[in-house]
Enzyme design. Structure first.
Site, PDB file in Angstrom:
ATOM      1  N   GLU A 184       0.858  -1.196   0.000  1.00 21.72           N
ATOM      2  CA  GLU A 184       0.000   0.000   0.000  1.00 21.72           C
ATOM      3  C   GLU A 184       0.889   1.239   0.000  1.00 21.72           C
ATOM      4  O   GLU A 184       1.771   1.390   0.850  1.00 21.72           O
ATOM      5  CB  GLU A 184      -0.932   0.041   1.223  1.00 21.72           C
ATOM      6  CG  GLU A 184      -1.883   1.244   1.122  1.00 21.72           C
ATOM      7  CD  GLU A 184      -2.823   1.415   2.319  1.00 21.72           C
ATOM      8  OE1 GLU A 184      -2.776   0.604   3.253  1.00 21.72           O
ATOM      9  OE2 GLU A 184      -3.582   2.408   2.295  1.00 21.72           O
TER      10      GLU A 184
ATOM     11  N   GLU B  29       5.093   5.176   3.264  1.00 16.59           N
ATOM     12  CA  GLU B  29       4.477   6.473   3.565  1.00 16.59           C
ATOM     13  C   GLU B  29       5.608   7.487   3.768  1.00 16.59           C
ATOM     14  O   GLU B  29       6.680   7.146   4.261  1.00 16.59           O
ATOM     15  CB  GLU B  29       3.618   6.299   4.842  1.00 16.59           C
ATOM     16  CG  GLU B  29       2.998   7.515   5.456  1.00 16.59           C
ATOM     17  CD  GLU B  29       2.169   8.357   4.505  1.00 16.59           C
ATOM     18  OE1 GLU B  29       1.166   7.895   3.969  1.00 16.59           O
ATOM     19  OE2 GLU B  29       2.548   9.536   4.293  1.00 16.59           O
TER      20      GLU B  29
ATOM     21  N   ASP C 264      -2.156  12.129  -3.157  1.00 14.46           N
ATOM     22  CA  ASP C 264      -2.127  13.598  -3.228  1.00 14.46           C
ATOM     23  C   ASP C 264      -2.335  14.016  -4.680  1.00 14.46           C
ATOM     24  O   ASP C 264      -1.598  13.579  -5.564  1.00 14.46           O
ATOM     25  CB  ASP C 264      -0.778  14.130  -2.727  1.00 14.46           C
ATOM     26  CG  ASP C 264      -0.622  13.914  -1.230  1.00 14.46           C
ATOM     27  OD1 ASP C 264      -1.644  13.875  -0.519  1.00 14.46           O
ATOM     28  OD2 ASP C 264       0.528  13.770  -0.775  1.00 14.46           O
TER      29      ASP C 264
ATOM     30  N   LYS D 226      -2.300  21.792  -9.264  1.00 15.18           N
ATOM     31  CA  LYS D 226      -1.848  22.961 -10.042  1.00 15.18           C
ATOM     32  C   LYS D 226      -1.073  22.515 -11.287  1.00 15.18           C
ATOM     33  O   LYS D 226      -0.301  21.543 -11.216  1.00 15.18           O
ATOM     34  CB  LYS D 226      -0.936  23.833  -9.183  1.00 15.18           C
ATOM     35  CG  LYS D 226      -1.698  24.573  -8.104  1.00 15.18           C
ATOM     36  CD  LYS D 226      -0.796  25.582  -7.449  1.00 15.18           C
ATOM     37  CE  LYS D 226      -1.497  26.184  -6.242  1.00 15.18           C
ATOM     38  NZ  LYS D 226      -0.571  26.733  -5.276  1.00 15.18           N
TER      39      LYS D 226
HETATM   40  C1  SAM Z   1      -4.233  12.316   0.694  1.00 17.79           C
HETATM   41  S1  SAM Z   1      -3.321  11.299   1.742  1.00 17.79           S
HETATM   42  C2  SAM Z   1      -4.243   9.765   1.755  1.00 17.79           C
HETATM   43  C3  SAM Z   1      -3.884   8.887   2.927  1.00 17.79           C
HETATM   44  C4  SAM Z   1      -4.655   7.558   2.988  1.00 17.79           C
HETATM   45  N1  SAM Z   1      -4.386   6.723   1.857  1.00 17.79           N
HETATM   46  C5  SAM Z   1      -6.133   7.811   3.120  1.00 17.79           C
HETATM   47  O1  SAM Z   1      -6.865   7.466   2.169  1.00 17.79           O
HETATM   48  O2  SAM Z   1      -6.541   8.327   4.162  1.00 17.79           O
HETATM   49  C6  SAM Z   1      -1.919  10.879   0.710  1.00 17.79           C
HETATM   50  C7  SAM Z   1      -0.797  10.212   1.494  1.00 17.79           C
HETATM   51  O3  SAM Z   1       0.212   9.784   0.610  1.00 17.79           O
HETATM   52  C8  SAM Z   1       1.466  10.051   1.186  1.00 17.79           C
HETATM   53  N2  SAM Z   1       2.432  10.169   0.079  1.00 17.79           N
HETATM   54  C9  SAM Z   1       2.466  11.161  -0.857  1.00 17.79           C
HETATM   55  N3  SAM Z   1       3.452  10.940  -1.737  1.00 17.79           N
HETATM   56  C10 SAM Z   1       4.042   9.776  -1.360  1.00 17.79           C
HETATM   57  C11 SAM Z   1       5.138   9.016  -1.859  1.00 17.79           C
HETATM   58  N4  SAM Z   1       5.821   9.426  -2.945  1.00 17.79           N
HETATM   59  N5  SAM Z   1       5.499   7.902  -1.219  1.00 17.79           N
HETATM   60  C12 SAM Z   1       4.827   7.484  -0.106  1.00 17.79           C
HETATM   61  N6  SAM Z   1       3.784   8.164   0.412  1.00 17.79           N
HETATM   62  C13 SAM Z   1       3.392   9.283  -0.199  1.00 17.79           C
HETATM   63  C14 SAM Z   1       1.274  11.329   1.970  1.00 17.79           C
HETATM   64  O4  SAM Z   1       2.226  11.489   2.997  1.00 17.79           O
HETATM   65  C15 SAM Z   1      -0.136  11.148   2.516  1.00 17.79           C
HETATM   66  O5  SAM Z   1      -0.148  10.520   3.772  1.00 17.79           O
END
Ligand code: SAM
Length: 322
Positions: free
Chosen positions: A29, A55, A105, A109
């Site tokens: 995940e 993460e 994420d 933009k």
């Molecule tokens: C919008 S949050 C969604 C978190 C979770 N999946 C949820 O649905 O509640 C996106 C997550 O992806 C993580 N993230 C973003 N880019 C990442 C990367 N390149 N590698 C690992 N994690 C990443 C961020 O730190 C954040 O916790």
């Protein structure tokens, strides 16, 4: 269990990471946030698959770790790394049954699209690390990113796209609940590899047991040597940037430690490089084990940069082992 990068092998194997349950399917995940997806998903299965979670956020890592421990999910490994570093360097070719991405994420933009995870190179990498019959599952509320990701999968030439209902567990995550409360619906895509692109592992190794294999150099410093000319300095080449940030003197013995920042693509490491007096009067420059560094071209270059600085300061290098 939480794994720092130095605890992995490159590439690693399910049989080493999950010795008790190696025969089970293996799920990765990406961006697990506070870790709600996996306990919900595992609860629907008789035997929980082996789980690897990656993460970027350290706070989320600790929250998720508590949650998975409470749920009794012993065959789960969490790590704080950029996803593409973990997928490329740690996961073996054809190792995974599933890759799950929930509410990535969106980077909405126009100038930020290159920050998105789900671009063509990512789909090619994912296809090379999934087993035949494996799949990448994406759930998101962000319509524009969803369309962008589906197009990137097709453009990769390595994945087919099927639009289906999200798995129920993906609708129980923190962000799923947040967007649902705002009245936003989630979309789901099931990506299946149609080719196995060759996406090689990089030149990255665990810290060696044998000191001879730790990046090092031996040199003789002038009797008058005093590191008064140390300035923050930066070196760059191809895939790495090394910044020598600071130098500390040892109060206990003849020597110093340099703090270096090493950047290679998405991977950044802070490493310590010792400069230690030896019995024969020479000095040993060597990457310290402290902090669990992994050996990469950039880390070797950091040892080289310290050695070069000492040479410029009048040292005579007799051996380079990096
Ligand atoms: C919008 S949050 C969604 C978190 C979770 N999946 C949820 O649905 O509640 C996106 C997550 O992806 C993580 N993230 C973003 N880019 C990442 C990367 N390149 N590698 C690992 N994690 C990443 C961020 O730190 C954040 O916790």
């Amino acid at each position: 269990m939480i794994y720092p990068i130095g605890d992995f092998r490159f590439p690693d194997a399910a049989s080493r990471l999950y010795p008790q349950t190696a025969e089970r399917p293996w799920v990765l995940e990406i961006g697990f946030g506070d870790g709600r997806f996996w306990p919900h998903s595992a609860a629907t299965l008789d035997t929980p698959p082996n789980y690897l979670g990656v993460e970027l956020s350290g706070v989320s890592l600790l929250k998720a770790h508590r949650r998975l421990k409470t749920a009794g999910l012993d065959n789960a490994i969490l790590t704080k790394l950029p996803a593409d570093v973990l997928l490329r360097e740690v996961v073996p070719y054809g190792g995974l049954d599933r890759i799950v991405v929930n509410f990535p994420d969106p980077w909405p933009k126009a100038g930020h699209l290159e920050h998105r995870l789900l671009r063509v190179p990512f789909f090619q990498l994912a296809a090379s690390r999934l087993k035949p019959g494996g799949a990448l599952l994406l759930t998101t509320d962000h319509d524009e990113y969803f369309g962008f990701a589906c197009q990137a999968a097709r453009d990769s030439g390595a994945m087919s796209v099927e639009l289906t209902e999200p798995p129920p567990a993906a609708l129980e995550t923190k962000y799923a609940l947040k967007w649902r409360d705002l009245g936003l619906a989630a979309q789901h895509a099931h990506f299946t590899p149609t080719a196995r692109p060759h996406v090689p592992h990089g030149d990255i190794h665990t810290y060696p047991e044998d000191p001879e294999h730790v990046p090092h150099a031996i040199l003789t410093l002038p009797a008058t040597f005093a590191p008064s000319n140390f300035d923050k300095q930066t070196a760059r080449e191809g895939g790495w940037t090394v910044i020598l940030l600071d130098l500390y003197a040892s109060l206990r013995r003849d020597g110093w430690v340099v703090l270096a920042h090493v950047v290679e693509g998405e991977l950044t490491q802070e490493v310590l490089i010792g400069i230690t007096g030896r019995e024969d009067g020479s000095h040993l420059v060597r990457l310290a084990k402290f902090g669990g560094p992994v050996i990469t071209p950039g880390v070797k270059a950091a040892v080289g940069a310290v050695t070069d600085w000492l040479e410029e300061s009048g040292g005579r290098v007799t051996h380079r082992g990096y």
